[in-house]
Design an enzyme around this catalytic site. Structure first.
Site, short mmCIF file in Angstrom:
data_model
loop_
_atom_site.label_atom_id
_atom_site.label_comp_id
_atom_site.label_asym_id
_atom_site.label_seq_id
_atom_site.Cartn_x
_atom_site.Cartn_y
_atom_site.Cartn_z
N ASP A 1 0.84 -1.20 0.00
CA ASP A 1 0.00 0.00 0.00
C ASP A 1 0.87 1.25 0.00
O ASP A 1 2.06 1.18 0.32
CB ASP A 1 -0.98 0.01 1.18
CG ASP A 1 -0.31 -0.33 2.49
OD1 ASP A 1 0.77 0.26 2.76
OD2 ASP A 1 -0.84 -1.16 3.24
N ASP B 1 1.30 5.35 1.05
CA ASP B 1 0.89 6.50 1.85
C ASP B 1 1.52 7.75 1.24
O ASP B 1 2.64 7.69 0.71
CB ASP B 1 1.39 6.37 3.30
CG ASP B 1 0.78 5.17 3.98
OD1 ASP B 1 -0.39 4.86 3.70
OD2 ASP B 1 1.48 4.51 4.79
N ASP C 1 8.62 6.31 13.08
CA ASP C 1 9.24 5.41 14.03
C ASP C 1 10.71 5.11 13.72
O ASP C 1 11.60 5.48 14.48
CB ASP C 1 8.41 4.12 14.23
CG ASP C 1 7.91 3.50 12.93
OD1 ASP C 1 8.33 3.94 11.85
OD2 ASP C 1 7.11 2.54 13.01
P1 ATP Z 1 3.86 -2.01 6.02
O1 ATP Z 1 4.68 -2.28 4.82
O2 ATP Z 1 3.72 -3.19 6.85
O3 ATP Z 1 2.55 -1.31 5.73
P2 ATP Z 1 4.62 0.56 7.03
O4 ATP Z 1 5.94 1.08 7.53
O5 ATP Z 1 4.11 1.18 5.77
O6 ATP Z 1 4.74 -1.00 6.90
P3 ATP Z 1 2.23 1.51 8.22
O7 ATP Z 1 1.51 1.05 9.43
O8 ATP Z 1 1.54 1.44 6.91
O9 ATP Z 1 3.58 0.72 8.19
O10 ATP Z 1 2.65 3.00 8.51
C1 ATP Z 1 3.10 3.92 7.50
C2 ATP Z 1 4.17 4.82 8.07
O11 ATP Z 1 3.65 5.60 9.15
C3 ATP Z 1 5.38 4.10 8.66
O12 ATP Z 1 6.32 3.75 7.67
C4 ATP Z 1 5.91 5.13 9.63
O13 ATP Z 1 6.63 6.13 8.96
C5 ATP Z 1 4.64 5.76 10.17
N1 ATP Z 1 4.16 5.06 11.38
C6 ATP Z 1 3.24 4.08 11.45
N2 ATP Z 1 3.03 3.68 12.71
C7 ATP Z 1 3.82 4.45 13.48
C8 ATP Z 1 4.05 4.54 14.87
N3 ATP Z 1 3.44 3.73 15.72
N4 ATP Z 1 4.95 5.46 15.30
C9 ATP Z 1 5.57 6.29 14.43
N5 ATP Z 1 5.40 6.25 13.12
C10 ATP Z 1 4.54 5.35 12.63
MG MG Z 2 2.17 0.79 4.86
#
Ligand code: ATP
Ligand code: MG
Length: 475
Positions: free
Chosen positions: A78, A80, A159
């Site tokens: 996905d 963002d 994070d």
């Molecule tokens: P995935 O590939 O599993 O979706 P992801 O890193 O994209 O991993 P998401 O939950 O989609 O995880 O979150 C998107 C972004 O938002 C992360 O890459 C990070 O930058 C930020 N983020 C998400 N959760 C947190 C958190 N708990 N604390 C700080 N930043 C966060």
């Molecule tokens: Mg993601």
């Protein structure tokens, strides 16, 4: 070879010092030559969103896990987008958009494609708040989560360094505020800012560190890892629905077994999945869970579907089986005992997470089908193969038969039966009858009156050899 490729790809200057206030940090610009992102892996819709925002005079970037995955050459699941436009300004630019959340407002922009709709999540740059617990704050602090900040501040709120990179598809540059490219090169998961403070703000980050380590094979940097051992119990404060989402991501990452091992290693599994922590102490249950998770990982890695209901049905099975058997010993009829045991094990007080209703429905279907596999008489098996969720129940029974939760021959018998034509089915029923007599199991009462004539059923469609953990969804 991969290391060499990454070395060549990511060779760059020293890692900037992490700074949690973030306001003054300047991003390192990484050119296409260095990051080598393959534009074919980009979502056209995510690019459309950034373009539309940029055309309207705003800053807009693809951000977070999508950039991490793109740099690693993996197709993100996905996308963002981060922007300096406010949620209201974003909404005005996109017809199919929706404002989501109150405490943490984001805009969902939906595009309808051929296969499934794609949602691009657009969030406004957020300010770094010094107040503890900005993510999980109660009442008074809630509104302050929607305080908009600078681009640098937004990066500092994220994070891990590898999750704090921004990609501009128009200029094909990556903006790296916290040395994420260097950490990808050295295969490191590193928290931005002070790890203890950041875990206290949001304990889910502990689980995320483990999840990304399992997914990427990277090492968690020692200072990022150390506090997890002390702060593990903070996980209990996280609302169970949020925990469910993160755990599901771990289980569906294609690296569930490695992830669960890492959770055990960090001693987080007690707080997260207490039922599984208990189960893993029993060798037979541990084997069942390992088998289920390894099969799931294989399926996901080759792009096949897995149903969350099937996964949770497997994780809770050892507990359910134990409770079922002990209720049966009290003299309760088998089916009533099974239903009572199911009610007990799915309760949030037992699981510690809230499993969504639709998944719970799938789990019940799979579990209640299990005793029906033992009934190999008359037209029962013909009827069973016709039930809509047979494949999931059958896959689950195979798993049981491989791990001693039912006779190993039962799995093979059902595979044969499913493939067989009518005369072959009759022969298989005859062998089952003999087998059951030999093992002292009595077939159902032959004197019982049949209420209606059984319908003639055709043999079912071929089971693919890889039917594995197909669960609820069919490929
Ligand atoms: P995935 O590939 O599993 O979706 P992801 O890193 O994209 O991993 P998401 O939950 O989609 O995880 O979150 C998107 C972004 O938002 C992360 O890459 C990070 O930058 C930020 N983020 C998400 N959760 C947190 C958190 N708990 N604390 C700080 N930043 C966060
Ligand atoms: Mg993601």
């Amino acid at each position: 070879m991969i290391t060499k490729f990454l070395d060549r790809l990511l060779r760059r200057g020293p890692r900037p010092k992490s700074d949690q206030s973030g306001a003054t940090l300047v991003a390192h610009k990484v050119s296409k030559k260095s990051h080598q992102i393959n534009p074919a892996l980009l979502s056209k819709n995510a690019v459309k969103v950034t373009h539309t925002l940029q055309q309207a005079g705003y800053k807009a970037y693809i951000v977070g896990g999508a950039v991490r995955d793109l740099v690693l050459g993996i197709a993100p699941k996905d996308f963002d987008v981060a922007t300096n436009a406010t949620p209201e300004q974003v909404q005005k630019l996109f017809r199919r958009s929706r404002l989501i959340g109150r405490r943490f407002q984001i805009v969902h922009v939906t595009y309808f494609g051929k296969d499934r709709p794609e949602i691009i999540e657009v969030s406004t740059f957020r300010a770094v708040l010094e107040s503890v617990g900005e993510h999980i704050a109660e009442s008074g602090r809630i509104l302050r989560d929607n305080v908009w900040g600078t681009h640098a501040e937004d990066a500092a709120r994220r994070d891990f360094t590898i999750n704090a990179m921004y990609y501009d598809p128009s200029s094909e540059t990556v903006l790296d505020y916290h040395g994420g490219m260097g950490d990808i090169r050295s295969k490191t998961i590193r928290m931005i800012g002070n790890p203890t403070k950041r875990y206290r703000e949001d304990p889910v980050r502990m689980l995320r560190a483990i999840r990304f380590a399992a997914k990427t094979g990277f090492q968690i940097e020692p200072k990022t890892l150390a506090p997890i051992h002390e702060l593990g119990q903070l996980i209990h404060d996280v609302p169970s629905a949020r925990l469910f989402d993160e755990i599901l991501k771990l289980l569906m990452s294609g690296h569930a077994w490695a992830g669960i091992q890492a959770l055990r290693h960090a001693n987080l599994h007690h707080g997260l999945l207490p039922f599984m922590a208990r189960a893993l102490e029993d060798p037979q249950a541990a084997q069942f869970i390992e088998e289920a998770l390894r099969n799931t990982d294989e399926r996901i890695q080759v792009g096949k579907s897995v149903s969350p209901g099937f996964l949770f049905a497997a994780l809770l099975w050892p507990d359910l089986e134990k409770q079922w058997q002990s209720l049966r010993k009290t003299g309760m009829p088998a089916l009533a005992a099974l239903h009572a045991a199911i009610d007990a094990v799915v309760a949030p007080s037992h699981t510690g997470i809230s499993i969504q209703r639709r998944h719970e429905g799938d789990m019940r279907d799979i579990w209640t089908m299990q005793p029906r596999f033992e009934k190999r008489v008359g037209r029962y098996p013909d009827r069973l193969v016709e039930v809509p969720r047979f494949r999931a129940g059958y896959d689950f029974m195979l798993l049981r038969s491989q791990t001693g939760y039912c006779k190993p021959s039962l799995g093979q018998w059902w595979t044969d039966f499913y493939h067989a034509d009518l005369p072959q089915r009759e022969a298989l029923l005859a062998t089952a009858k003999l087998e059951d007599i030999d093992s002292g199991q009595t077939p159902s009462n032959p004197n019982r009156k049949r209420r209606r004539r059984p319908k003639k059923t055709k043999p079912g469609p071929e089971i693919q050899p890889d039917s594995g953990l197909n669960g609820a969804k069919q490929n």
